[in-house]
Design an enzyme around this catalytic site. Structure first.
Site, PDB file in Angstrom:
ATOM      1  N   TYR A   1      39.877 -24.467 -12.082  1.00 23.78           N
ATOM      2  CA  TYR A   1      40.077 -24.746 -10.659  1.00 23.78           C
ATOM      3  C   TYR A   1      41.377 -25.384 -10.584  1.00 23.78           C
ATOM      4  O   TYR A   1      42.175 -25.160  -9.565  1.00 23.78           O
ATOM      5  CB  TYR A   1      38.770 -25.532 -10.031  1.00 23.78           C
ATOM      6  CG  TYR A   1      38.882 -25.704  -8.722  1.00 23.78           C
ATOM      7  CD1 TYR A   1      38.587 -24.766  -7.605  1.00 23.78           C
ATOM      8  CD2 TYR A   1      39.109 -26.867  -8.089  1.00 23.78           C
ATOM      9  CE1 TYR A   1      38.526 -25.123  -6.340  1.00 23.78           C
ATOM     10  CE2 TYR A   1      39.300 -27.192  -6.757  1.00 23.78           C
ATOM     11  CZ  TYR A   1      39.161 -26.526  -5.800  1.00 23.78           C
ATOM     12  OH  TYR A   1      39.241 -26.807  -4.482  1.00 23.78           O
TER      13      TYR A   1
ATOM     14  N   SER B   1      44.323 -28.208  -3.288  1.00 24.15           N
ATOM     15  CA  SER B   1      43.395 -29.285  -3.563  1.00 24.15           C
ATOM     16  C   SER B   1      44.005 -30.346  -4.181  1.00 24.15           C
ATOM     17  O   SER B   1      45.178 -30.456  -4.731  1.00 24.15           O
ATOM     18  CB  SER B   1      42.171 -28.933  -4.500  1.00 24.15           C
ATOM     19  OG  SER B   1      41.446 -29.892  -5.134  1.00 24.15           O
TER      20      SER B   1
HETATM   21  P1  NDP Z   1      32.606 -22.906   0.341  1.00 25.23           P
HETATM   22  O1  NDP Z   1      32.119 -22.455  -0.838  1.00 25.23           O
HETATM   23  O2  NDP Z   1      31.920 -23.397   1.765  1.00 25.23           O
HETATM   24  O3  NDP Z   1      33.221 -21.363   1.176  1.00 25.23           O
HETATM   25  C1  NDP Z   1      34.203 -20.651   0.453  1.00 25.23           C
HETATM   26  C2  NDP Z   1      34.430 -19.432   1.070  1.00 25.23           C
HETATM   27  O4  NDP Z   1      34.991 -18.504   0.187  1.00 25.23           O
HETATM   28  C3  NDP Z   1      33.154 -18.747   1.472  1.00 25.23           C
HETATM   29  O5  NDP Z   1      33.057 -17.763   2.686  1.00 25.23           O
HETATM   30  C4  NDP Z   1      32.816 -17.675   0.319  1.00 25.23           C
HETATM   31  O6  NDP Z   1      32.024 -16.542   0.684  1.00 25.23           O
HETATM   32  C5  NDP Z   1      34.173 -17.422   0.234  1.00 25.23           C
HETATM   33  N1  NDP Z   1      34.377 -16.708  -1.293  1.00 25.23           N
HETATM   34  C6  NDP Z   1      33.956 -17.134  -2.435  1.00 25.23           C
HETATM   35  N2  NDP Z   1      34.119 -16.161  -3.340  1.00 25.23           N
HETATM   36  C7  NDP Z   1      34.662 -15.081  -2.480  1.00 25.23           C
HETATM   37  C8  NDP Z   1      35.038 -13.783  -3.158  1.00 25.23           C
HETATM   38  N3  NDP Z   1      34.886 -13.592  -4.170  1.00 25.23           N
HETATM   39  N4  NDP Z   1      35.642 -12.964  -2.220  1.00 25.23           N
HETATM   40  C9  NDP Z   1      35.742 -13.245  -0.812  1.00 25.23           C
HETATM   41  N5  NDP Z   1      35.602 -14.671  -0.528  1.00 25.23           N
HETATM   42  C10 NDP Z   1      34.896 -15.440  -1.033  1.00 25.23           C
HETATM   43  O7  NDP Z   1      34.011 -23.652   0.240  1.00 25.23           O
HETATM   44  P2  NDP Z   1      35.001 -24.690   1.128  1.00 25.23           P
HETATM   45  O8  NDP Z   1      34.886 -24.241   2.725  1.00 25.23           O
HETATM   46  O9  NDP Z   1      34.666 -25.991   0.725  1.00 25.23           O
HETATM   47  O10 NDP Z   1      36.235 -24.368   0.572  1.00 25.23           O
HETATM   48  C11 NDP Z   1      37.372 -23.653   1.317  1.00 25.23           C
HETATM   49  C12 NDP Z   1      38.770 -23.880   0.738  1.00 25.23           C
HETATM   50  O11 NDP Z   1      39.052 -25.083   0.471  1.00 25.23           O
HETATM   51  C13 NDP Z   1      38.559 -23.468  -0.809  1.00 25.23           C
HETATM   52  O12 NDP Z   1      39.855 -22.829  -1.195  1.00 25.23           O
HETATM   53  C14 NDP Z   1      38.358 -24.776  -1.598  1.00 25.23           C
HETATM   54  O13 NDP Z   1      39.107 -24.596  -2.968  1.00 25.23           O
HETATM   55  C15 NDP Z   1      39.320 -25.650  -0.841  1.00 25.23           C
HETATM   56  N6  NDP Z   1      39.010 -26.962  -0.962  1.00 25.23           N
HETATM   57  C16 NDP Z   1      37.883 -27.424  -0.207  1.00 25.23           C
HETATM   58  C17 NDP Z   1      37.428 -28.649  -0.525  1.00 25.23           C
HETATM   59  C18 NDP Z   1      36.119 -29.551   0.124  1.00 25.23           C
HETATM   60  O14 NDP Z   1      35.808 -30.569  -0.254  1.00 25.23           O
HETATM   61  N7  NDP Z   1      35.184 -28.842   0.668  1.00 25.23           N
HETATM   62  C19 NDP Z   1      38.328 -29.709  -1.095  1.00 25.23           C
HETATM   63  C20 NDP Z   1      39.655 -29.267  -1.383  1.00 25.23           C
HETATM   64  C21 NDP Z   1      40.003 -27.954  -1.260  1.00 25.23           C
HETATM   65  P3  NDP Z   1      30.472 -16.612   0.792  1.00 25.23           P
HETATM   66  O15 NDP Z   1      30.319 -17.064   2.178  1.00 25.23           O
HETATM   67  O16 NDP Z   1      30.074 -15.148   0.610  1.00 25.23           O
HETATM   68  O17 NDP Z   1      29.915 -17.726  -0.261  1.00 25.23           O
END
Ligand code: NDP
Length: 253
Positions: free
Chosen positions: A165, A152
């Site tokens: 984070y 990020s």
């Molecule tokens: P979401 O919250 O939409 O999705 C996150 C995913 O991670 C989901 O599938 C969620 O599962 C899974 N997850 C969360 N906790 C756990 C856990 N304990 N065990 C296994 N899986 C888990 O987030 P994004 O798609 O936005 O984010 C994806 C990545 O991109 C992350 O690493 C985030 O930090 C990074 N990012 C995102 C940005 C954005 O603007 N969206 C910007 C910068 C970085 P579940 O479906 O069960 O909730």
């Protein structure tokens, strides 16, 4: 990123995606399947996992496997057991996308609750590392493996309030750099993707006031996700890429 992949870019490649049940991870899984990959999907929610597996099966070549793994409650031993189970079913992994992550709470450092701090570190750093360590032997069986971590902009420049984070994403950048150097010159490349502000539930929880329609969708940022899993990035390693280069961090634009 302007990148026009061949339709068979990921033919004969086996790619594992964490956090495949929502947001960017779900889109990446579907996209990799459409470009020919066999998928291994990991997620914490069994119901969401089998739903996305069904979609991936329909839209791809039909080859998809899924395992439930909660990165909050797993440990190094469980990750080794999972890798063993994958080894029973698949000959190798050609790609791993570490996408799962949590935000924690956006509060100043002085107010960071210890249990939330530790949860963010456990999911975003510790268990992501233990999973990587367990999967490395499978990746090293590929003739050109790609290991991709998700970072990020707050993992490169600290921002007030982004506490655990931000620190976890600095650690992610470090993990990528150390691994990239350890395998430089071998058949494993290691890079990071910074998605940039993207329309997902994590983004909505970080910026509840913003107009989400101004943000790129997960589908919009897939060119970089494809590039890093396909052969065109074969000689790139140790790099932290931006899926939305030039975008101002934190802004909806
Ligand atoms: P979401 O919250 O939409 O999705 C996150 C995913 O991670 C989901 O599938 C969620 O599962 C899974 N997850 C969360 N906790 C756990 C856990 N304990 N065990 C296994 N899986 C888990 O987030 P994004 O798609 O936005 O984010 C994806 C990545 O991109 C992350 O690493 C985030 O930090 C990074 N990012 C995102 C940005 C954005 O603007 N969206 C910007 C910068 C970085 P579940 O479906 O069960 O909730």
């Amino acid at each position: 990123m302007h990148y026009q992949p061949e339709q068979d870019l990921l033919q004969n490649r086996i790619i594992l995606v964490t956090g495949a049940t929502d947001g960017i991870g779900a889109q990446a899984a579907l996209t990799y399947a459409r470009y020919g990959a066999e998928l291994v999907l990991l997620g914490r929610n069994r119901g969401k996992l089998s739903q996305i597996a069904d979609r991936v099966r329909l839209e791809g070549n039909g080859r998809v496997h899924h395992w439930q793994l909660d990165l909050n409650t797993t440990n190094a031993g469980d990750c080794q057991m999972l890798a063993h189970e994958i080894t029973q079913r698949l000959p190798r992994l050609d790609g791993v996308l570490h996408n799962a992550g949590v935000l924690g709470r956006i509060v100043p450092m002085i107010d960071q609750a210890p249990e939330i701090w530790q949860q963010v570190m456990r999911i975003n750093v510790d268990n992501t590392f233990f999973l990587t360590q367990a999967l490395l032997p499978l990746l090293l069986k590929s003739d050109a493996a790609s290991l991709v971590f998700t970072t990020s902009s707050v993992g490169r420049h600290g921002r007030p309030g982004w506490g655990a984070y931000a620190v976890s994403k600095f650690a992610t950048e470090g993990m990528m750099q150390v691994l990239a150097e350890e395998y430089r010159g071998q058949n494993l490349r290691v890079n990071c993707i910074n998605p940039g502000g993207t329309r997902t539930k994590m983004r909505a929880s970080a910026f509840p006031e913003e107009d989400a329609t101004l943000l790129k969708t997960p589908a919009d940022i897939m060119p970089l996700y494809l590039y890093l899993m396909g052969d065109d990035s074969r000689f790139k390693t140790g790099i932290s890429f931006d899926a939305q280069p030039g975008r101002k961090p934190g802004a909806a634009e």
